[in-house]
Design an enzyme around this catalytic site. Structure first.
Site, short mmCIF file in Angstrom:
data_model
loop_
_atom_site.label_atom_id
_atom_site.label_comp_id
_atom_site.label_asym_id
_atom_site.label_seq_id
_atom_site.Cartn_x
_atom_site.Cartn_y
_atom_site.Cartn_z
CG ASP A 216 42.06 -46.46 -6.00
OD1 ASP A 216 42.41 -45.32 -5.65
OD2 ASP A 216 40.89 -46.74 -6.33
CD GLU A 273 55.45 -64.42 -8.41
OE1 GLU A 273 55.51 -63.92 -9.56
OE2 GLU A 273 54.42 -64.97 -7.97
C1 NOJ Z 1 40.91 -43.16 -4.51
C2 NOJ Z 1 41.49 -42.29 -5.60
O1 NOJ Z 1 42.58 -41.60 -5.07
C3 NOJ Z 1 40.38 -41.38 -6.05
O2 NOJ Z 1 40.84 -40.35 -6.88
C4 NOJ Z 1 39.33 -42.22 -6.73
O3 NOJ Z 1 38.23 -41.41 -7.09
C5 NOJ Z 1 38.83 -43.34 -5.80
N1 NOJ Z 1 39.89 -44.00 -5.11
C6 NOJ Z 1 38.11 -44.38 -6.60
O4 NOJ Z 1 39.03 -45.10 -7.37
#
Ligand code: NOJ
Length: 548
Positions: A216, A273
């Site tokens: 993310d 790994e």
């Molecule tokens: C990107 C994610 O796809 C989204 O849904 C989220 O709100 C933000 N990152 C924060 O984690």
């Protein structure tokens, strides 16, 4: 203009994440087996045959990426993680996940899980400790700073979810950084203890058998050490919400810092790994900065997501230029990826229309690179209608209905029953109005439905090596402004893809006398021989053509 062909793709063995197709599951909205209106892991297990199984209706994808299922107060629906190594009870438990992995693997479906390295929940024990006292051993696991002398936050950084990215914590008198919600404090990757703990999180899931991670906002995890002020964005949209500080800035100091690549290299060495695991990253920068996330000689992410076609004007020239730029920029060892929909973006069918969504399906599944498709797009689900009192998304609640991501998160539509086969009760977000006609059961029976088109495209792609490993080349045509044509070539085999990006019939001619035959039309109603020097694409039609 036809760019020079890039060097041939990597020779020899290609990994599953290069030849395969990834399907994104938003677990809250996929299948509810407990009757609480919220999807769960068992709901995913129950639908694995649909994703890739023996059944005739099976879609035929190679991997699933599951959005977060970790314990969470759900301030951002799971992207606020309170424990990186467990399962949110709403979704199941570790034993259910183990079964999910085993059942998926038995059907040759790889399992990619979300990894949220930029921020945790403010309810994570690490943050509770960190905020307790100035000298707590975990104080530096998060980003704390004194305010300026006038009491304002340490810098001008804003949050995409509204307002400043800093919150004052009165007991210790310092501010903590949260580029998203105040409930999502940012982890400090410059602190070795935190880095080691987060790398162990990767190992925890790898040891359980997951095949990789979707990371993310991975470009945000390192910020400028001096916490500099971002400059204003001179091209900011003047209609932005008054408190959208983030939208009015150029993100010079809070993301895409040069030293982020050191952390990504650490992620890669942990994945290396183990065998055959994938690192996918969520990020979107200009091409020259974005390409750096592949690392030097491939020691970075395997697949930085490429969201460009989600933001490109839906017309032939713009799409062609986007693809050509990517092909021209990538080093020979770097593998492309394409994404057309997600839980964060408006539904594809609403953005470009139902008819063009079929053309988009053919584009996504015939370009060179790994496609990721978002649950429900294979049915052509449109944006759900969410009334103000039904709004759930924290971004929509703060920045207004038009910024809400709820419309693309409505539950999966399995059948024409009362709750669309998703649940036995009312779901956490309302079902899309069209669920009685647009659902898996109905479309599986319809020989020309969107679902049938996706199944045909996936099957064709899987059985046609030229589409998975072949080189890409743009092909000029006589209607270049309206139609996008490109070639995929591998050894002696060649496919021409011809896409009509308009709702009008287009007559095309190409200086090519070779024998050709239609292998697949997006209308699913024609096959057989044709001539390339004179042929017609019907409104909103795409063709896969075999050239002898
Ligand atoms: C990107 C994610 O796809 C989204 O849904 C989220 O709100 C933000 N990152 C924060 O984690």
């Amino acid at each position: 203009m036809v760019p020079t062909l890039p060097p041939p793709p990597m020779s020899g063995h290609l990994a599953w994440w290069q030849t395969g197709v990834i399907y994104q599951i938003y677990p809250r909205s996929f299948g509810d087996t407990t009757g609480n209106g919220i999807g769960d892991l068992q709901g995913i297990i129950d639908h694995l045959d649909y994703l890739n199984g023996e059944a005739d209706q099976s879609l035929g994808v190679d991997a699933i990426w599951i959005s977060p299922f970790y314990p969470s107060p759900m301030a951002d629906f799971g992207y606020d993680v309170a424990d990186y190594c467990d399962i949110e009870p709403l979704f199941g438990d570790l034993a259910t996940l183990d079964r999910l992995i085993a059942e998926a693997h038995a059907r040759e479906i790889r399992v990619v899980v979300d990894y949220v390295p930029n921020h945790s929940s403010d309810q994570h024990p690490w943050f509770i400790e960190s905020r307790s006292t100035l000298d707590n051993p975990k104080r530096n696991w998060y980003i704390w700073s004194d305010g300026r002398t006038d009491g304002s936050p340490p810098n001008n950084c804003g949050s995409p979810f509204v307002g400043p990215a800093w919150t004052l914590d009165p007991p210790t008198g310092q501010f903590y950084l949260h580029q998203f919600l105040p409930e999502q404090p940012e982890l400090n990757w410059r602190e070795p203890g935190l880095a080691a703990a987060m790398l162990d999180v990767l190992r925890f899931w790898l040891d359980r058998g997951v095949d990789g991670f979707r990371m993310d906002v991975v470009g945000m995890i390192i910020k400028d050490a001096g916490l500099g002020d971002n400059p204003p964005n001179p091209n900011a949209d003047p209609t932005l919400h008054a408190d959208d500080i983030f939208g009015r800035q150029l993100h010079v100091f809070n993301e895409d810092q040069d030293d982020v690549h050191e952390v990504i290299r650490m992620f890669r060495s942990v994945l290396d790994e183990y065998s055959d695991r994938v690192a996918i990253g969520e990020l979107g920068y200009g091409m020259s900065r974005w390409v750096r996330y592949y690392g030097t000689d491939g020691d970075g992410l395997h697949l930085p997501f490429n969201f460009r076609l989600m933001h490109t004007t839906w017309e032939a020239g713009a799409i062609r230029r986007s693809v050509e730029k990517l092909e021209a920029t990538l080093p020979s060892w770097a593998w492309p990826s394409y994404v057309l929909g997600s839980h964060d973006a408006p539904r594809l069918a609403s953005r470009i229309g139902a008819a063009q969504a079929r053309v988009a399906a053919m584009l996504l599944l015939t370009l060179r690179g790994t496609p990721t498709l978002y649950q429900g797009d294979e049915l052509g689900i449109e944006n759900g209608v969410i009334l103000p009192d039904q709004l759930q998304d924290p971004q929509g609640l703060r920045l207004g209905m038009d910024r809400s991501r709820d419309p693309s998160r409505t539950p999966m539509q399995w059948d024409a029953g009362p709750h669309a086969g998703f649940s036995t009760t009312e779901s956490w977000l309302p079902l899309s109005a069209d669920h009685r006609i647009r659902n898996v059961a109905t479309q599986a029976e319809d020989p020309t439905s969107m679902l049938t088109l996706y199944r045909c495209l996936l099957e064709y792609r899987r059985s046609t090596q030229t589409l998975t490993v072949g080189q890409y080349e743009s092909v000029p045509n006589s209607r270049d402004d309206d139609c996008f044509t490109f070639r995929r070539r591998h050894q002696d085999s060649e496919r021409l893809i011809a896409l009509n990006l308009t709702g009008k019939e287009q007559r095309l001619s190409m200086p090519d006398d070779r024998q050709a035959s239609i292998e697949l039309s997006t209308h699913l109603d024609r096959l057989g021989s044709m001539t390339l020097h004179n042929f017609t694409l019907r409104p909103d039609e795409g063709l896969i053509i075999e050239v002898e």
